[in-house]
Design a protein around this motif. Sequence first.
Motif, PDB file in Angstrom:
ATOM      1  N   GLY A 145       0.978  -1.029   0.099  1.00  0.00           N
ATOM      2  CA  GLY A 145      -0.128  -0.197  -0.045  1.00  0.00           C
ATOM      3  C   GLY A 145       0.851   1.225  -0.198  1.00  0.00           C
ATOM      4  N   SER A 149      -3.415  -3.576   4.065  1.00  0.00           N
ATOM      5  CA  SER A 149      -4.836  -3.433   4.535  1.00  0.00           C
ATOM      6  C   SER A 149      -5.485  -4.871   4.453  1.00  0.00           C
ATOM      7  CB  SER A 149      -5.564  -2.795   3.425  1.00  0.00           C
ATOM      8  OG  SER A 149      -5.549  -3.106   2.273  1.00  0.00           O
ATOM      9  N   ARG A 200      -2.678  -0.390  -8.444  1.00  0.00           N
ATOM     10  CA  ARG A 200      -2.286   1.108  -8.372  1.00  0.00           C
ATOM     11  C   ARG A 200      -1.880   1.641  -9.685  1.00  0.00           C
ATOM     12  NH1 ARG A 200       3.647   2.799  -6.367  1.00  0.00           N
ATOM     13  NH2 ARG A 200       3.421   1.407  -4.649  1.00  0.00           N
ATOM     14  N   HIS A 227      -6.364  -6.110  -6.415  1.00  0.00           N
ATOM     15  CA  HIS A 227      -5.561  -4.680  -5.870  1.00  0.00           C
ATOM     16  C   HIS A 227      -4.800  -4.066  -6.929  1.00  0.00           C
ATOM     17  CE1 HIS A 227      -1.497  -2.928  -4.200  1.00  0.00           C
ATOM     18  NE2 HIS A 227      -2.304  -2.167  -3.816  1.00  0.00           N
ATOM     19  N   PHE A 233      -8.618   3.839  -2.197  1.00  0.00           N
ATOM     20  CA  PHE A 233      -8.097   4.203  -1.027  1.00  0.00           C
ATOM     21  C   PHE A 233      -7.987   5.587  -0.700  1.00  0.00           C
ATOM     22  CE2 PHE A 233      -6.566  -0.148  -1.678  1.00  0.00           C
ATOM     23  CZ  PHE A 233      -6.862  -0.832  -0.044  1.00  0.00           C
ATOM     24  N   LEU A 292      -6.418  -0.819   7.821  1.00  0.00           N
ATOM     25  CA  LEU A 292      -5.035  -0.340   7.470  1.00  0.00           C
ATOM     26  C   LEU A 292      -3.951  -0.319   8.481  1.00  0.00           C
ATOM     27  CD1 LEU A 292      -5.777   3.197   5.708  1.00  0.00           C
ATOM     28  CD2 LEU A 292      -5.984   0.656   4.933  1.00  0.00           C
ATOM     29  N   TYR A 340       1.652   1.239   3.942  1.00  0.00           N
ATOM     30  CA  TYR A 340       0.493   0.756   4.643  1.00  0.00           C
ATOM     31  C   TYR A 340       0.096  -0.417   3.864  1.00  0.00           C
ATOM     32  CZ  TYR A 340      -2.904   2.212   0.806  1.00  0.00           C
ATOM     33  OH  TYR A 340      -3.419   2.296  -0.227  1.00  0.00           O
ATOM     34  N   GLU A 366      -4.538   4.090  -5.580  1.00  0.00           N
ATOM     35  CA  GLU A 366      -4.579   2.605  -5.112  1.00  0.00           C
ATOM     36  C   GLU A 366      -6.070   2.379  -4.938  1.00  0.00           C
ATOM     37  OE1 GLU A 366      -1.847   0.887  -2.537  1.00  0.00           O
ATOM     38  OE2 GLU A 366      -0.559   0.865  -3.975  1.00  0.00           O
TER      39      GLU A 366
END
Lengths: 123, 123, 123, 123
Positions: A14, A91, A105, A103, A74, A49, A89, A31
């Motif tokens: 993250g 999650s 980005r 997921h 996010f 988180l 981070y 993200e």
Amino acid sequence: MDSMGRRRWAIAEGYIPSQSTGPAPAMTSHETACLLNTGERDAHVELTLFFKDREPAGPYRVTVPARRTLHLRFNDLQEPEPVPRDTDYASVLVSDEPIVVQHTRLDSRQAENALMTTIAFSE
Amino acid sequence: MDSMGRRRWAIAEGYIPSQSTGPAPAMTSHETACLLNTGERDAHVELTLFFKDREPAGPYRVTVPARRTLHLRFNDLQEPEPVPRDTDYASVLVSDEPIVVQHTRLDSRQAENALMTTIAFSE
Amino acid sequence: MDSMGRRRWAIAEGYIPSQSTGPAPAMTSHETACLLNTGERDAHVELTLFFKDREPAGPYRVTVPARRTLHLRFNDLQEPEPVPRDTDYASVLVSDEPIVVQHTRLDSRQAENALMTTIAFSE
Amino acid sequence: MDSMGRRRWAIAEGYIPSQSTGPAPAMTSHETACLLNTGERDAHVELTLFFKDREPAGPYRVTVPARRTLHLRFNDLQEPEPVPRDTDYASVLVSDEPIVVQHTRLDSRQAENALMTTIAFSE
């Protein structure tokens, strides 16, 4: 369609860059957790988180309606607190109904955007 | 070779940018479900699309012949309806034979293309 | 270290662009199967390629020595036949020892390279 | 929150380019293992690197505190030896507590960065 997926998911990566290039919101560095609920009941999801050097934040609460997908940025999380930029981070998502989590980005710190994706970890 | 894979797959991410840079069709922004059928019988696959705020679309029907791979561009789906651009979606694939599914996006909204991939979720 | 992994792996995506930008071989557009053998015995791997409209090619044979990794570029496969460029393919790897397989593409068709990766599918 | 994940993980891909473009350290070409420990006890992780033509290196030792994430750059590993640049490697992580591992590379050899990610292999 039958419900599909699992109830506990984790994304160990993250990082939301504070810098972006290109028109917002599409090309803003972001993200996303893509949530898919194929079942006949709404899924209530709690997101927590984790950080490097402080206690976890959350839970953040979102609902994925029956037979719908929710692509949750996010960047947009506000309650109980926004996600800090330029900060590592991770999650965890816990749902009361089976869901599938992927997921992504989009990183536009430089002139040309970069992308990455993975199905999250489930158990 | 023995058949390999599973019969139910999900891809929670889906987004086809309406903009592209570079020669079509190779560099057109696209999302693909790469389907592999290693077995001795043709695989009949039903694909359903999920959205944020409307009922699912489909089923779309494709066949992956025995011992073949089919790299199916979501951009090319027409029946029962095309996939809307610039719109979040997700997909589920159900096959009558074991297959393996991998998801990719080539994104050429900016001058230089970006790529991402993941093995889809199966159960 | 104990051996780790599985004996059958699949990568549904495959595509080697014929065009590249930048110094060879590092920046040549390529696809790679990264093979890891953590065990104490050499792993003998047979790789088969699948296509859209012809019979599979192979087997290609490679050895991953004990306690070694082999990052195998599909571009370099020659026996029994080279991998055609600009052509959709998929691959299956069968090993006599447990291994771990990860797939990558570096795509340098345009001036700036793009990357993607995923752990392959195993069963 | 309950602990989540597994104790043995593998990443078959590994390659740190020696060249970078853009401001350090954010845009330095790097590979990262993102480690998430959701449990109530610190996780002690041993990391071993595998190569093409030499014996493995390690173990490298890191701790992921309870309820924390650690995004470990392979670039920063020093003990017992740094990770060679421009060299194929792979890695195995063994933890005494369940963790989740995700792998990323940011590659800035060219002017615009490329990204890739995948959840690592676990068993």
